[in-house]
Design a protein around this motif. Structure first.
Motif, PDB file in Angstrom:
ATOM      1  N   THR A 190      -5.018  -8.257  -6.735  1.00  0.00           N
ATOM      2  CA  THR A 190      -4.832  -7.427  -5.528  1.00  0.00           C
ATOM      3  C   THR A 190      -5.069  -8.245  -4.267  1.00  0.00           C
ATOM      4  OG1 THR A 190      -5.570  -5.486  -6.768  1.00  0.00           O
ATOM      5  CG2 THR A 190      -5.574  -5.320  -4.367  1.00  0.00           C
ATOM      6  N   ALA A 191      -6.150  -9.032  -4.263  1.00  0.00           N
ATOM      7  CA  ALA A 191      -6.462  -9.863  -3.093  1.00  0.00           C
ATOM      8  C   ALA A 191      -5.346 -10.865  -2.824  1.00  0.00           C
ATOM      9  CB  ALA A 191      -7.789 -10.576  -3.305  1.00  0.00           C
ATOM     10  N   HIS A 238     -11.118   8.476  -0.900  1.00  0.00           N
ATOM     11  CA  HIS A 238     -12.035   7.534  -1.537  1.00  0.00           C
ATOM     12  C   HIS A 238     -11.623   6.081  -1.311  1.00  0.00           C
ATOM     13  CE1 HIS A 238     -13.455  11.114  -3.600  1.00  0.00           C
ATOM     14  NE2 HIS A 238     -14.436  10.414  -4.150  1.00  0.00           N
ATOM     15  N   LEU A 239     -10.321   5.829  -1.334  1.00  0.00           N
ATOM     16  CA  LEU A 239      -9.843   4.447  -1.397  1.00  0.00           C
ATOM     17  C   LEU A 239      -8.957   4.083  -0.214  1.00  0.00           C
ATOM     18  CD1 LEU A 239      -8.873   4.484  -5.191  1.00  0.00           C
ATOM     19  CD2 LEU A 239     -11.019   3.666  -4.171  1.00  0.00           C
ATOM     20  N   ASP A 240      -8.902   2.788   0.072  1.00  0.00           N
ATOM     21  CA  ASP A 240      -8.066   2.252   1.141  1.00  0.00           C
ATOM     22  C   ASP A 240      -6.602   2.326   0.692  1.00  0.00           C
ATOM     23  OD1 ASP A 240      -6.604   0.647   2.874  1.00  0.00           O
ATOM     24  OD2 ASP A 240      -8.158  -0.873   3.051  1.00  0.00           O
ATOM     25  N   GLU A 286      -3.779   9.196 -10.007  1.00  0.00           N
ATOM     26  CA  GLU A 286      -5.074   9.561  -9.427  1.00  0.00           C
ATOM     27  C   GLU A 286      -5.448   8.614  -8.290  1.00  0.00           C
ATOM     28  OE1 GLU A 286      -8.268  11.731  -8.542  1.00  0.00           O
ATOM     29  OE2 GLU A 286      -6.722  12.265 -10.010  1.00  0.00           O
ATOM     30  N   LEU A 287      -5.176   7.314  -8.457  1.00  0.00           N
ATOM     31  CA  LEU A 287      -5.427   6.360  -7.372  1.00  0.00           C
ATOM     32  C   LEU A 287      -4.625   6.748  -6.136  1.00  0.00           C
ATOM     33  CD1 LEU A 287      -5.389   2.847  -9.111  1.00  0.00           C
ATOM     34  CD2 LEU A 287      -7.363   4.165  -8.366  1.00  0.00           C
ATOM     35  N   ARG A 288      -3.364   7.114  -6.348  1.00  0.00           N
ATOM     36  CA  ARG A 288      -2.524   7.497  -5.214  1.00  0.00           C
ATOM     37  C   ARG A 288      -3.085   8.724  -4.512  1.00  0.00           C
ATOM     38  NH1 ARG A 288       0.623   4.307  -2.860  1.00  0.00           N
ATOM     39  NH2 ARG A 288       2.074   3.934  -4.582  1.00  0.00           N
ATOM     40  N   VAL A 304      -4.744   0.379  -2.443  1.00  0.00           N
ATOM     41  CA  VAL A 304      -4.125   1.115  -3.554  1.00  0.00           C
ATOM     42  C   VAL A 304      -2.679   0.674  -3.739  1.00  0.00           C
ATOM     43  CG1 VAL A 304      -3.346   3.394  -4.321  1.00  0.00           C
ATOM     44  CG2 VAL A 304      -5.656   3.114  -3.403  1.00  0.00           C
ATOM     45  N   ASP A 305      -1.938   0.567  -2.650  1.00  0.00           N
ATOM     46  CA  ASP A 305      -0.544   0.110  -2.742  1.00  0.00           C
ATOM     47  C   ASP A 305      -0.457  -1.258  -3.406  1.00  0.00           C
ATOM     48  OD1 ASP A 305       0.419   2.383  -1.544  1.00  0.00           O
ATOM     49  OD2 ASP A 305       0.541   1.508   0.472  1.00  0.00           O
TER      50      ASP A 305
END
Length: 467
Positions: free
Chosen positions: A309-310, A443-445, A435-437, A449-450
């Motif tokens: 991801t990074a 909760h998440l940036d 769920e991440l979406r 997530v993308d």
């Protein structure tokens, strides 16, 4: 029997006399005053009178006097209540202002804290792109000061350092304690790289000009400074922090007590200490997994996803390395949590959750004590913060949460959802992605997530499922 005129309360005599004098002039009027009765009780009365001129030139007065004691009592009670409410409102405003100040201020140095600095910097970059410069400053060899003189002297040094930095700023500039012995400075109206370096050098010289004295102790302190100049709207706070952090690393690597505008090379982030750091991280993660009763590959999966991801986000090598280490280390604070809580098959109660929420802070404290791992401590501490606020341990939100921690949070969430745990069955990759979406923005940036879903190859499916 008490004479009416003599029964008028002394404090109301002036109003009563003025009322009667007006009647003598043929003017209608009314007045409210107190009477002290023969029974010793004071009553409020409302005296109203009208004048009519007679043919002989005299005035005929007619009127009515009403006992308004109860009405006046109610009015006085209402006024008193209003005053009390106004006082309470002022006290509430003062308390709110004090709470907001505490929430935005570092307790030790009285500078802004990380959260407030991130808010100010984000707003400034949006409104005045191309005119802002970011500095990351780190006190050189600070651990040696704590080890030699104790934390009381170390704290005094940080307070004096903050004061010297603050005195060297221009109106509108912003100073914050970024973490530990590291400070961040947002500079406004910076026209060029040369001006950015000059202003950074001014701060460096302000720190080193004379020793910091605390009692009988005199500390010769220097700082290293990494610089980043915002050129346009493309420079987000995360991007500037990444550049400034890499420049700070270069300044440290080149001997400290200097300002650097040139980032360290991509290979500098992966130094010869990297294998040792990763080995230590793996060992600690293995110990934590044994205690929690989960497979070791959870931490390995989080580390792998975090790195991918990074890299997809285009982060520098040092930031990618921090993500790798934090992925391995994010749960080591659970070593301090009892096995009964870690392996409990059902939901945790309030007391158990209180203990569980201590693990990020404990983990960061452990990581900070290992020089090869220290760079991962902020990501370990903050990986349970929520992007919209309300997380733990520090209730950070948005850009105030270190980017590496936001990456670990998303990677950890996906890995946890797709793993078999004592309290839940694994979810499919598609369900976890959806769920991440749904959690993006709360909760998440969303940007993280993308990126994560893209490297997983689940971006399009998650978009359809979330809709």
């Amino acid at each position: 029997m008490v004479n009416w005129d003599t029964a008028v309360h002394p404090d109301d005599r002036r109003d009563y006399d003025a009322f009667n004098q007006a009647l003598c002039r043929g003017e209608d009027g009314d007045v409210m005053y107190r009477l002290i009765g023969a029974d010793g009780i004071t009553r409020w009365v409302h005296d109203r009178a009208a004048c009519r001129k007679r043919p002989d030139g005299a005035f005929e007065v007619s009127g009515i006097v009403s006992d308004v004691t109860e009405r006046r009592r109610l009015e006085d009670d209402l006024k008193r209540s209003m005053r009390e409410m106004q006082h309470a409102h002022r006290e509430l405003e003062h308390a709110r202002a004090a709470a907001e100040l505490r929430a935005s201020t570092d307790e030790l140095t009285a500078t802004f804290n990380r959260r407030r600095f991130a808010q100010i910097a984000t707003e400034s970059l949006a409104s005045t792109p191309g005119r802002c410069g970011l500095l990351l400053l780190d006190a050189d060899h600070f651990k040696q000061i704590n080890d030699a003189y104790g934390h009381a002297v170390g704290d005094a040094v940080l307070v004096d350092l903050a004061q010297r930095l603050s005195a060297g700023l221009e109106p509108g500039d912003c100073l914050a304690r970024w973490g530990g012995e590291e400070f961040a400075v947002l500079l406004h109206d910076v026209a060029s790289d040369d001006e950015l370096v000059q202003r950074a050098e001014r701060l460096r010289n302000a720190v080193r000009r004379s020793p910091i004295a605390h009692g009988d102790v005199r500390v010769e302190l220097t700082i290293s400074v990494g610089c980043a100049l915002a050129s346009d709207h493309s420079h987000t706070l995360d991007a500037l922090l990444d550049i400034a952090d890499s420049c700070l690393y270069a300044a440290k690597h080149e001997g400290r007590d200097r300002v650097s505008l040139l980032p360290s090379s991509q290979t500098a982030g992966a130094s010869t200490a990297e294998p040792e750091a990763v080995g230590l991280a793996r060992a600690l993660a293995y110990a934590s997994s044994l205690r929690e009763g989960i497979p070791e590959d959870h931490a390995e999966q989080v580390a792998s996803l975090a790195v991918l991801t990074a890299e997809h986000l285009g982060l520098a090598a040092r930031a990618v390395q921090r993500c790798r280490l934090a992925g391995w280390l994010h749960d080591i604070g659970k070593l301090a949590i009892s096995e009964q809580i870690l392996t409990k098959p059902g939901p945790l109660d309030d007391a158990e959750w209180t203990l569980m929420r201590t693990h990020p802070g404990v983990g960061a404290a452990v990581v900070t004590r290992v020089a090869a791992l220290r760079q991962a401590a902020p990501a370990v501490r903050h990986h349970h913060e929520r992007y919209s606020g309300g997380g733990y341990p520090d209730n950070l939100a948005g850009p105030a949460i270190p980017l590496e921690a936001r990456i670990i949070a998303a990677a950890d969430a996906y890995a946890a959802m797709t793993a078999t745990r004592p309290y839940s069955a694994p979810r499919t990759a598609q369900d976890a992605a959806a769920e991440l979406r749904r959690s993006a923005g709360s909760h998440l940036d969303p940007a993280v997530v993308d990126a994560l879903l893209t490297v997983l190859g689940l971006a399009e499916q998650a978009e359809r499922d979330a809709a």
